[in-house]
Design a protein around this motif. Structure first.
Motif: not given
Length: 456
Positions: A101-106, A123-127, A209-215
Motif C-alpha cells: 500500500g505504501n510501496r516501501i520495504a524493510r 506484489y506488482g512492484l519493482m526495486y 527503501v521505496r518501491l515503484i510500480p513494476k512496468p
C-alpha cells in the motif's frame, strides 16, 4: 588479538558464528581487488544488538572492524587492511516487510539484491537498482557503495530509493535515520550520508527503501556498430529525442569477443561496438519508443538492429551483458574493473582514450559502459606475478582517471573509492571537500576503527 578478546567477541555471537581458523581467515582476506590482508577473527552477527555489542568492545579495545556482505565490491572496500574483525553480515538476510500500500520495504543488509527484487515483483512492484552481480550482491553492500546498474539511466542509483537506515556507530550507539514517509526533509539527510560511505562511518543493520510500480511491458533491442563513434552518436541521439531507456549498455569489441566465446549468443566479433537497449512502461508507449529507437540506430549507421522476439531472448542477451565481468576475468590470472564517469557527449572521446592507453602500455583492456549516463568500466587484464606488467596496469589506471577528470568526469559512478582509488581522490575533490570529509569521519569514528586503510 588477545585470546581473551576473541573469547569475549565469540561470547556475543556464540561459537558457531565465530571463526579464526586459518582457512576461513584466508577466505575473508580478499575481494575482487588484488590486495589481500588477513583479519584476526570473523564474526557473523544476526541482530543489531549483537553488532552494537561487538562495536562497543572493538571501540574499547581499539580493534579495527571491516563490515562485509558478499565481497563482490570492486575497489577493495572489504579487505581488512589493519586486521582485526571482519563483521560478516550475511546471516542478517531477512526481508522484514513489504508494504504494498505504501510501496516501501524493510530489509536486513545480508538480503540478496536479486532475491529481494524477485519477492517485490510478486506484489506488482519493482526495486530498480540492479548491479551486474545482483544474484550475489547484498542490499547492505549496495548501500555501502551506492550501487547502480543497467537501469541507472532511467531510475537512478541506490541512494534514490533509500528512506531510512539503522546504523551502528563506531562506539556501538544505534542510530536510526529517515523513516517510513516518502517525503522527509526533517534535519540533515543522514540517510544519504551513510549511503556510499563504504562502512567507514557506521555499520548498516536495517534498510528502508521505496518501491515503484513494476512496468507493464519491456522491449529489448540490440544494435551492432562497425564504428565506435556511430554507437556513441546513437546514444546521444536517443537521449536527445526525449527517450530515456531503462537500460542503454555498450560493449566494445574486446568484450564482445570474450562474451561470444563463452556464451555463444551469435554476436558478431568483427565490429567496434554493440548497444543493448531496454525500454519499459505502457505497451503502446514502448512500441512507439522502440520504433523511434530503431530508426535512430539505422540513421546512425548500425549495421544490424535486432529486437528480442520474447522475454526469454531478451533475458539471454542481458545475461550475456551481466556475465561480461566474469567472462573477461577468466582470460588472465588477474583483472581490475575500473569505474569512471564522463558527460555523455564525451563518451566516445573517453573510450578512445582508454584504447590509446591500452596500446601505450601494451595491456589488454576491454570497455563496458552504461552508455546512457557516461559510466565506463574499463576491464584491465594482467598477471600480477609479472611486476613490469603490474606497474603498467598501475600507470594505465592513473591515466584513465586523469583523462576522465579532464573530460569533466569523476572517479566513480557506482563502484566507490575503497583503497584502489584512494590515491586519486584529490583529483576529484578539492582541499576544502577533503577537509570536510575527514571532519565527518573524525566526528563519527574518532578512533578510526571502521574500515581503516580506505579512502578516508
Amino acid at each position: 588479538m588477545k585470546v581473551s578478546i576473541k573469547k569475549e567477541l565469540t561470547a556475543i555471537v556464540t561459537a558457531d558464528r565465530s571463526t579464526d581458523r586459518p582457512e576461513d581467515l584466508v577466505a575473508y582476506s580478499v575481494d575482487p581487488h588484488i590486495v589481500e590482508h588477513r583479519p584476526d577473527i570473523v564474526l557473523f552477527p544476526e541482530t543489531t544488538d549483537e553488532v552494537s555489542a561487538i562495536l562497543k568492545l572493538a571501540f574499547r579495545e581499539d580493534i579495527p572492524v571491516t563490515p562485509r556482505g558478499s565481497g563482490t565490491n570492486l575497489a577493495g572496500e572489504t579487505v581488512p587492511m589493519k586486521g582485526g574483525i571482519v563483521l560478516a553480515l550475511s546471516r542478517m538476510d531477512k526481508i522484514l516487510k513489504i508494504d504494498r500500500g505504501n510501496r516501501i520495504a524493510r530489509v536486513q543488509p545480508g538480503a540478496l539484491n536479486y532475491d529481494f527484487q524477485q519477492e517485490v515483483e510478486k506484489y506488482g512492484l519493482m526495486y530498480p537498482p540492479d548491479p551486474s552481480s545482483w544474484k550475489v550482491a547484498t542490499m547492505g553492500g549496495t548501500v555501502g557503495t551506492n550501487a547502480g546498474g543497467p537501469k541507472t539511466l532511467k531510475y537512478g542509483v541506490t541512494r534514490d530509493y533509500l528512506l531510512g537506515l539503522t546504523v551502528v556507530l563506531a562506539n556501538g550507539d544505534i542510530l536510526k535515520t529517515g523513516g517510513l514517509a516518502i517525503k522527509n526533509v526533517t534535519g540533515y539527510d543522514l540517510t544519504s550520508l551513510f549511503c556510499g560511505s563504504e562502512g567507514t562511518l557506521g555499520v548498516v543493520t536495517e534498510i528502508i527503501v521505496r518501491l515503484i510500480p513494476k512496468p507493464l511491458a519491456t522491449r529489448t533491442i540490440m544494435a551492432v556498430f562497425p564504428q565506435l563513434e556511430d554507437s556513441s552518436d546513437a546514444v546521444a541521439a536517443i537521449i536527445g529525442a526525449g527517450i530515456i531507456p531503462a537500460g542503454l549498455e555498450l560493449m566494445d569489441k574486446v568484450v564482445i569477443s570474450a562474451v561470444e566465446a563463452d556464451a555463444k549468443l551469435g554476436l558478431p566479433t568483427d565490429v567496434d561496438a554493440i548497444l543493448l537497449i531496454e525500454v519499459d512502461g505502457d505497451p503502446e508507449a514502448i512500441d512507439s519508443q522502440a520504433r523511434k529507437i530503431e530508426q535512430i540506430l539505422k540513421e546512425k549507421n548500425s549495421s544490424q538492429v535486432i529486437a528480442a522476439a520474447n522475454q526469454a531472448e531478451a533475458d539471454r542477451l542481458w545475461t550475456g551483458r551481466r556475465a561480461a565481468f566474469s567472462v573477461m576475468a577468466r582470460l588472465r590470472p588477474n583483472s581490475i574493473i575500473e569505474d569512471a564517469t564522463v558527460p555523455v557527449t564525451n563518451l566516445t572521446a573517453m573510450i578512445r582514450k582508454v584504447l590509446d592507453i591500452s596500446r601505450k602500455h601494451d595491456l589488454q583492456i576491454g570497455v563496458l559502459a552504461h552508455a546512457g549516463d557516461g559510466n565506463l568500466h574499463p576491464l584491465i587484464l594482467f598477471d600480477q606475478r609479472n611486476k613490469d606488467e603490474l606497474h603498467r596496469v598501475e600507470k594505465a589506471s592513473e591515466e584513465i582517471f586523469k583523462e576522465a577528470i579532464a573530460l569533466g568526469g569523476t572517479l566513480s559512478g557506482e563502484h566507490g573509492i575503497g583503497m584502489s582509488k584512494a590515491a586519486f581522490l584529490p583529483l576529484a575533490l578539492d582541499e576544502v571537500a577533503l577537509s570536510v570529509t575527514r571532519s565527518i569521519k573524525q566526528s563519527l569514528d574518532p578512533k578510526g576503527i571502521l574500515n581503516p586503510g580506505k579512502f578516508v
